[in-house]
Scaffold this active site. Sequence first.
Site, PDB file in Angstrom:
ATOM      1  N   CYS A 152     -11.697 -39.133 -58.158  1.00 36.04           N
ATOM      2  CA  CYS A 152     -12.383 -40.400 -57.907  1.00 36.04           C
ATOM      3  C   CYS A 152     -12.705 -41.294 -59.049  1.00 36.04           C
ATOM      4  O   CYS A 152     -11.547 -41.801 -59.655  1.00 36.04           O
ATOM      5  CB  CYS A 152     -13.520 -40.170 -56.914  1.00 36.04           C
ATOM      6  SG  CYS A 152     -14.015 -41.592 -55.950  1.00 36.04           S
TER       7      CYS A 152
ATOM      8  N   HIS B  75     -11.558 -36.817 -52.568  1.00 32.10           N
ATOM      9  CA  HIS B  75     -12.136 -35.820 -53.150  1.00 32.10           C
ATOM     10  C   HIS B  75     -11.752 -34.360 -52.535  1.00 32.10           C
ATOM     11  O   HIS B  75     -12.358 -34.083 -51.481  1.00 32.10           O
ATOM     12  CB  HIS B  75     -13.709 -35.955 -52.525  1.00 32.10           C
ATOM     13  CG  HIS B  75     -14.505 -37.042 -53.256  1.00 32.10           C
ATOM     14  ND1 HIS B  75     -15.388 -36.785 -54.532  1.00 32.10           N
ATOM     15  CD2 HIS B  75     -14.539 -38.393 -53.249  1.00 32.10           C
ATOM     16  CE1 HIS B  75     -15.692 -38.209 -54.989  1.00 32.10           C
ATOM     17  NE2 HIS B  75     -15.065 -38.869 -54.353  1.00 32.10           N
TER      18      HIS B  75
ATOM     19  N   GLU C  33     -12.534 -31.369 -53.283  1.00 34.33           N
ATOM     20  CA  GLU C  33     -13.525 -30.552 -53.554  1.00 34.33           C
ATOM     21  C   GLU C  33     -13.922 -30.306 -52.104  1.00 34.33           C
ATOM     22  O   GLU C  33     -14.702 -29.270 -51.733  1.00 34.33           O
ATOM     23  CB  GLU C  33     -14.661 -30.706 -54.383  1.00 34.33           C
ATOM     24  CG  GLU C  33     -15.556 -31.881 -54.167  1.00 34.33           C
ATOM     25  CD  GLU C  33     -15.018 -33.356 -54.848  1.00 34.33           C
ATOM     26  OE1 GLU C  33     -15.852 -34.015 -55.070  1.00 34.33           O
ATOM     27  OE2 GLU C  33     -13.651 -33.341 -55.230  1.00 34.33           O
TER      28      GLU C  33
END
Length: 540
Positions: free
Chosen positions: A379, A512, A514
């Site tokens: 990001c 993102h 994750e």
Amino acid sequence: MVRFIFITGGVVSSLGKGLTAASLAMLLQAKGFKVCLRKLDPYLNVDPGTMNPHQHGEVYVTDDGAETDLDLGHYERFTGVPACKFDNITTGAVYSKLLKEERLGNYTGLTVQVIPHVTNIIKDFILSNTKGFDFVLCEIGGTVGDIEGLPFFEAIRQIGNELKSKQCLFIHLTLLPYVKTARELKTKPTQHSVKELRTIGISPNILVCRAERKIAKSEIEKIALFCNIDPEYVIPAIDQKNIYLVPLAYHDYGLDNKVLKFFNLTIAPSKLNRWHDIIERLKESHSKVRIAIIAKYHKLKDAYKSVIEALDHAGIYHKYKVDLVWINAENVTNENISKKLLGVDGILVPGGFGERATEGKILAVNYARTNNIPFFGICLGMQLAAIEIARNLVGLKDAVTEEFKTAGTKIIERISKHDEDFNPSDITIENIKKTMRLGSYTCNLVSDSITANAYGELKISERHRHRYKFNNDFQDIFEKNGVKFSGFSEDKKIVEAIELPKLLWFVGVQFHPEFKSKPFEAHPLFIRFVEAAIKYNKNN
């Protein structure tokens, strides 16, 4: 018939209610049941989207764009069931809905009160959107006795009375502090916590006791006696070295079977093969790889919870222990960066907002690029990588992001820059989400790129949380200097991934990744990043 399990906490906060809820949900799932997890937060913010990470930790983003509590990340990682906007509510959201209804006249002149109007909204949240689930597990944030949590406790008390024991179970998590001088665990705080819970009309059916060492049978019997609970339903929660050991620890103590016994359900065998595999991989992880996280909130690890877990998942995949080196980005300078990053095998710059510490992160990007150390930017991390490349590789020395600077070459621009209705003066807390790109979006990857090779496909879906993007006017000059744009939004207006193919591993993504990583299914980008770090470690 759907059954409800309420998880409350006492004595102190941060005991692990979220992990307990996630672990139990996974164990029930392993027996063939369909589960749903929800978090009820007693703070007055409508959602955590604009809360300071020092106050709240990570904001976890769901597929449908909800900004939620980080515990929903645990829920997803343990069960694999995607969370959504119906799975998190706050006192602020409750009162926001209440006041809107009151202004619309929907209460027909009644005196609007906490009971029944506030509690009815909470009950409606808990009881709605449960079709297709066997169990709905609801974690109540905070601890029993907190004044702000009382409406939530009252709501679940009412649900307990309305549904009776065939459909409703209360689990209370407490702490047994160990007093070294006395060499014993103290049960008194747990007794008082249960007493406090009973004063508001809730009697726990299962007591989960957190402790740093094994709880003796005599101590369990003492707790059961004074808390009026069958000793069979007093479950130890002993500290574990890794959170992914927690579910099987609860299974060994029979938590899942006790829940099924309470509901008079058939106790089927558990399918826990993939969790046993995780445990074996953790045991076999002897070698280490060091990853530096260049962070703004370096003292509060929860601000980067999903990133930490995703790196762990990649470590489990490779049977490597990932040692994290936390670097305060504010203190990074040209003079000390080589010392701070000495011996690291990979550098990660996570997402974030605000100008503070960005120049230190840019220096870290430069160090990774010029020393061919595996780099991963997420990001804001990707945007800062683009600025570093612009300044030091492309030759645009005044490259900036529009988020922080009004003067300079704007490599990063606002997504809504070309929206006719956009007015910068309109950006307030109330409407700030209107300028934010939130939730899952499809990304098209470029074939034969690092990113596409990691995924093994060209069309992916990832979660986003940003309002700025790469300025496409500079795409050609970047490409002439060796940058590969390897991912784009479906309308091709937003660059989703950049990379430097000539380096060992240099990737930045706007999304993102994750948020989608799981211990039994590590995210492909984190797998490849850690793989590159392992390769770097072996060659240096």
